[in-house]
Design a protein around this motif. Structure first.
Motif, short mmCIF file in Angstrom:
data_model
loop_
_atom_site.label_atom_id
_atom_site.label_comp_id
_atom_site.label_asym_id
_atom_site.label_seq_id
_atom_site.Cartn_x
_atom_site.Cartn_y
_atom_site.Cartn_z
N SER A 48 81.43 64.23 58.43
CA SER A 48 81.51 64.82 59.54
C SER A 48 80.24 64.41 60.32
O SER A 48 79.17 63.96 59.69
CB SER A 48 81.57 66.19 59.53
N VAL A 49 80.11 64.76 61.59
CA VAL A 49 78.66 64.43 62.10
C VAL A 49 77.94 65.69 62.65
O VAL A 49 78.32 66.59 62.70
CB VAL A 49 79.27 63.89 63.83
N LYS A 50 76.68 65.38 62.21
CA LYS A 50 75.90 66.74 62.17
C LYS A 50 74.59 66.03 63.49
O LYS A 50 74.26 65.08 63.60
CB LYS A 50 74.98 66.69 60.98
N GLU A 51 74.21 67.26 63.87
CA GLU A 51 73.12 66.76 64.82
C GLU A 51 71.60 66.68 64.27
O GLU A 51 71.31 67.30 63.15
CB GLU A 51 73.05 68.27 65.77
N SER A 52 71.00 65.86 65.09
CA SER A 52 69.67 65.73 64.55
C SER A 52 68.76 67.00 65.03
O SER A 52 67.93 67.55 64.14
CB SER A 52 68.89 64.41 65.17
N THR A 53 68.96 67.22 66.32
CA THR A 53 68.28 68.37 66.67
C THR A 53 69.46 69.45 67.32
O THR A 53 70.21 68.90 68.02
CB THR A 53 67.30 68.37 67.86
N TRP A 54 69.39 70.66 66.99
CA TRP A 54 70.42 71.57 67.26
C TRP A 54 69.76 72.89 67.85
O TRP A 54 68.82 73.38 67.24
CB TRP A 54 71.30 71.96 66.03
N THR A 55 69.86 73.07 69.09
CA THR A 55 69.50 74.10 69.73
C THR A 55 70.46 74.94 70.50
O THR A 55 71.38 74.69 71.17
CB THR A 55 68.53 73.66 70.94
N ASN A 56 70.31 76.45 69.87
CA ASN A 56 71.13 77.34 70.34
C ASN A 56 70.83 78.71 70.73
O ASN A 56 69.77 79.29 70.07
CB ASN A 56 72.23 77.49 68.99
N ASP A 57 71.22 79.11 71.91
CA ASP A 57 70.96 80.46 72.42
C ASP A 57 69.11 80.33 72.31
O ASP A 57 68.74 81.60 71.85
CB ASP A 57 71.30 81.51 71.44
N SER A 58 68.64 79.52 72.92
CA SER A 58 67.29 79.44 73.11
C SER A 58 66.66 79.15 74.58
O SER A 58 67.64 78.83 75.35
CB SER A 58 66.81 78.39 72.14
N ASN A 59 65.46 79.10 74.65
CA ASN A 59 65.15 78.73 75.97
C ASN A 59 63.60 78.11 76.09
O ASN A 59 62.79 78.23 75.11
CB ASN A 59 64.91 79.96 76.94
N ASP A 60 63.46 77.07 76.89
CA ASP A 60 62.01 76.64 77.11
C ASP A 60 61.75 75.96 75.86
O ASP A 60 60.88 76.06 74.99
CB ASP A 60 60.82 77.77 77.27
N VAL A 61 62.75 74.97 75.64
CA VAL A 61 62.79 73.91 74.37
C VAL A 61 62.16 72.56 75.21
O VAL A 61 62.98 71.90 76.09
CB VAL A 61 64.01 73.97 73.91
N LEU A 62 61.51 71.91 74.83
CA LEU A 62 60.87 70.49 74.79
C LEU A 62 61.17 69.61 73.69
O LEU A 62 60.70 69.82 72.44
CB LEU A 62 59.47 70.29 75.30
N ILE A 63 62.18 68.64 74.06
CA ILE A 63 62.38 67.77 72.87
C ILE A 63 61.62 66.17 73.35
O ILE A 63 62.13 65.76 74.63
CB ILE A 63 63.55 67.53 72.65
N ASP A 64 60.62 65.76 73.02
CA ASP A 64 59.74 64.31 73.55
C ASP A 64 59.43 63.50 72.57
O ASP A 64 59.05 63.82 71.54
CB ASP A 64 58.71 64.88 74.12
N GLY A 65 60.00 62.21 72.82
CA GLY A 65 59.65 61.18 71.96
C GLY A 65 60.37 61.06 70.52
O GLY A 65 59.81 60.79 69.44
N VAL A 66 61.56 61.80 70.44
CA VAL A 66 62.32 61.90 69.28
C VAL A 66 63.18 60.47 69.10
O VAL A 66 63.63 59.85 70.13
CB VAL A 66 63.25 62.91 69.35
N ILE A 67 63.30 59.98 67.88
CA ILE A 67 64.05 58.93 67.55
C ILE A 67 64.93 59.17 66.56
O ILE A 67 64.76 59.92 65.23
CB ILE A 67 63.21 57.73 67.04
N VAL A 68 66.22 58.92 66.89
CA VAL A 68 67.29 59.22 66.02
C VAL A 68 68.15 57.88 65.60
O VAL A 68 68.59 56.88 66.47
CB VAL A 68 68.36 60.19 66.83
#
Length: 613
Positions: free
Chosen positions: A439-459
């Protein structure tokens, strides 16, 4: 008595002196009847003695052939069955025959031909339809022979010989026929199927040190080297993503790049000297900062237990707990407290490794539950292919910073999960999946959140799954930003947004893998998708969909709205051919409610957008 003898002798002399004779001759065989003909020409020669009225008749013919003796009397109707020529004493076919000859022609040898071509005829280069080859042919006993390409009314060649140039050899092939005459409907004497081969698929490699180099204090850049190769792509060039000028068009090692930076650059090998052409290989080149001595409140090594140190160092303000280079084996989850900062003090994240041992007794390697002012910096998590629910879970926490972290051996696990979080920064993270994924899983998983910065991520995905959620995913969250990040071969969509709002997806690169590049569904709204490069996805570059079958969310089954899509570059998508188009696939309700696909976008193999079924 003597007188009687004399009379007899005179009579005999008179008889022989006036005897009528003749001769008649013809070549054997008389001549050769050519293929397709009935007759051929020959010559008849004849003489007659003491027969002044002699004539030659063909047996069965009431008209004479010749009444004037002599050589080389032309006869144009010699045939294979033959004719009998008789010399008659008079010009009467019923008069006495003095001489006879049977005149018979022979059949010409059967016509034949040969025709040859190389196999394969030639190689059709990528982007071309035809290539050039040579045809050689001969014809025997067929002076009017010509070569035709099957289905063509004009001859290819009517002059036998080697190396007849043909400039239109194709992969589908063409049949060349040698016809006995200059007529495509005449008998075929020889045939050859002339088929070109397609050039081998173009491919490329590109490499760089990791980290590329070290940016010294007070500097912005450092120098590194890029090495690259290209196969079956003679016009390949390397471009830095977002730059219209090529970095290199000559494959080789050690190409100097003087502008490596900590934020990183994506280098793409394009099949042509065109930054919009197909991408054959890609690499993210990232420099590291100069290692600055940490003002560590506590420094430990791998002989010490990390959790014991965390539990013993609580502070109302801030505590820096430093890990010396080495591998720290753990079998229980790590729990950070308020105001704790876990810092690897190696030169790179790979110098400090936290590794899960087999038999790990929890579903997460690290948890921040209800915490504030927490960070983890400059180290590696090795999941050891243990199927964690999350490698790191940030739950109901605020002011959390994960920076310069490598996640290795992710297997059936999410990388970082954020649930009920506020003011979260995930920066300079690298996710490396391994093993076959069911199955496929997320590298970053954001749920019911606010003010989230994802910067310079490599998958670096493991593209075993066909369907699944995105490598970087947002659910029911707002003020969500993904920027300067790279998704390679994600098992699902590159970026996935389900019921998210006030979002920005900008300056990213998504290359390869299954599903969409950017997948925005379920009432997501008030967002911007700007200046991303999306290439080689199984589905189209993007989809904007109500996604009524998705799981949960306030926007369940509602079309997204108020989204601006601009300045994006889409290259070679919809490889599976199952999407409505290779560009942005939008449901009609979204097009009617503020989803704006602007002309500043580009797509190299289709329209900018289309209506999704």
């Amino acid at each position: 008595m003597k007188k009687t003898y004399l009379i007899i002798i005179c009579l005999l002399f008179s008889h022989f002196a006036n005897s009528q004779t003749a001769t008649i001759t013809a070549p054997t065989p008389a001549c050769t009847v050519q293929t397709g003909q009935t007759y051929c020409s020959t010559t008849i020669s004849w003489t007659a003695t003491n027969a002044p009225d002699a004539c030659v008749y063909i047996a069965g013919n009431s008209n004479y052939f010749s009444c004037v003796p002599g050589p080389n009397k032309t006869y144009n109707y010699a045939k294979i069955a033959g004719n009998t020529f008789n010399v008659h004493v008079d010009n009467d076919p019923n008069s006495a025959i003095l001489a006879t000859v049977f005149v018979q022609a022979q059949a010409a040898a059967a016509p034949s031909a040969t025709i040859t071509a190389p196999s394969p005829a030639c190689t059709v280069q990528t982007g071309q339809t035809y290539c050039s080859t040579t045809i050689g042919w001969t014809a025997t006993n067929a002076p009017n022979a010509c070569v035709y390409v099957a289905g063509n009314s004009n001859p290819f060649s009517c002059i036998p010989g080697p190396n007849k140039t043909f400039n239109y050899a194709k992969v589908a092939g063409s049949t060349f026929n040698v016809h006995v005459d200059n007529d495509p409907n005449s008998t075929i004497l020889a045939t050859v199927f002339v088929q070109a081969q397609a050039a081998a698929a173009p491919s490329a490699t590109i490499t760089a040190p990791s980290p590329a180099c070290t940016v010294q204090t007070g500097q912005t850049y450092c120098s590194t080297t890029i090495g690259w190769t290209a196969t079956n792509a003679p016009n390949a060039c390397v471009y830095v993503a977002g730059n219209s000028n090529p970095f290199s068009c000559s494959p080789g090692p050690n190409k100097t790049f003087n502008y490596a930076k900590v934020a990183g650059n994506t280098f793409n090998v394009h099949i042509n000297n065109d930054p919009n052409s197909a991408i054959l290989a890609t690499i993210f080149v990232q420099a590291q900062d100069t290692v600055i001595s940490q003002n560590c409140d506590v420094t430990i090594d791998q002989s010490q237990d990390i959790q014991t140190i965390l539990d013993a160092n609580l502070s109302a303000t801030s505590t820096d707990i430093c890990l010396s280079p080495g591998t720290y084996n753990i079998q229980n989850k790590l729990k950070l407290k308020d105001n704790q900062h876990l810092i690897g003090i190696g030169a790179t994240p790979n110098d400090v490794v936290i590794k899960a041992l087999n038999g790990f007794n929890h579903t997460r390697m690290m948890v921040m539950n209800g915490k504030d002012n927490v960070s983890v910096t400059n180290l590696t998590f090795d999941s050891n292919q243990i199927p964690f629910t999350f490698t790191v879970l940030v739950y109901n926490s605020t002011n959390v910073n994960l920076d310069n972290i490598v996640f290795n051996n992710l297997y059936e696990t999410r990388g970082v999960g954020v649930k009920l979080g506020s003011f979260i920064e995930l920066k300079n993270l690298e996710f490396n999946f391994s093993g076959f994924l069911t199955s496929v899983k997320e590298s970053t998983w954001t749920n019911d959140s606010n003010d989230v910065l994802i910067d310079g991520v490599i998958v670096n995905g493991q593209n075993d799954g066909i369907f699944g959620r995105g490598s970087i995913a947002c659910y029911r969250s707002f003020n969500y930003v993904v920027q300067n990040s790279v998704s390679i071969d994600s098992g699902g969509a590159g970026f996935y947004l389900n019921s998210c709002w006030d979002f920005e997806i900008k300056n990213n690169q998504i290359n390869g893998g299954s599903e969409w590049g950017v997948d925005i569904v379920n009432g997501s709204h008030d967002g911007i998708v700007d200046n991303n490069i999306i290439s080689n996805k199984r589905f189209g570059a993007m989809v904007i969909d109500d996604h009524s079958g998705a799981i949960g969310g306030a926007g369940q089954g509602k079309a997204p709205y108020n989204i601006v899509i601009k300045n994006n570059t889409m290259i070679g998508n919809n490889i599976g051919g199952t999407s409505n188009c290779s560009g942005v696939n939008v449901v009609l309700d979204s097009l009617n409610n503020g989803v704006d696909v602007q002309n500043s976008n580009s797509n190299n193999n289709g329209p900018l957008y289309c209506t999704r079924n």
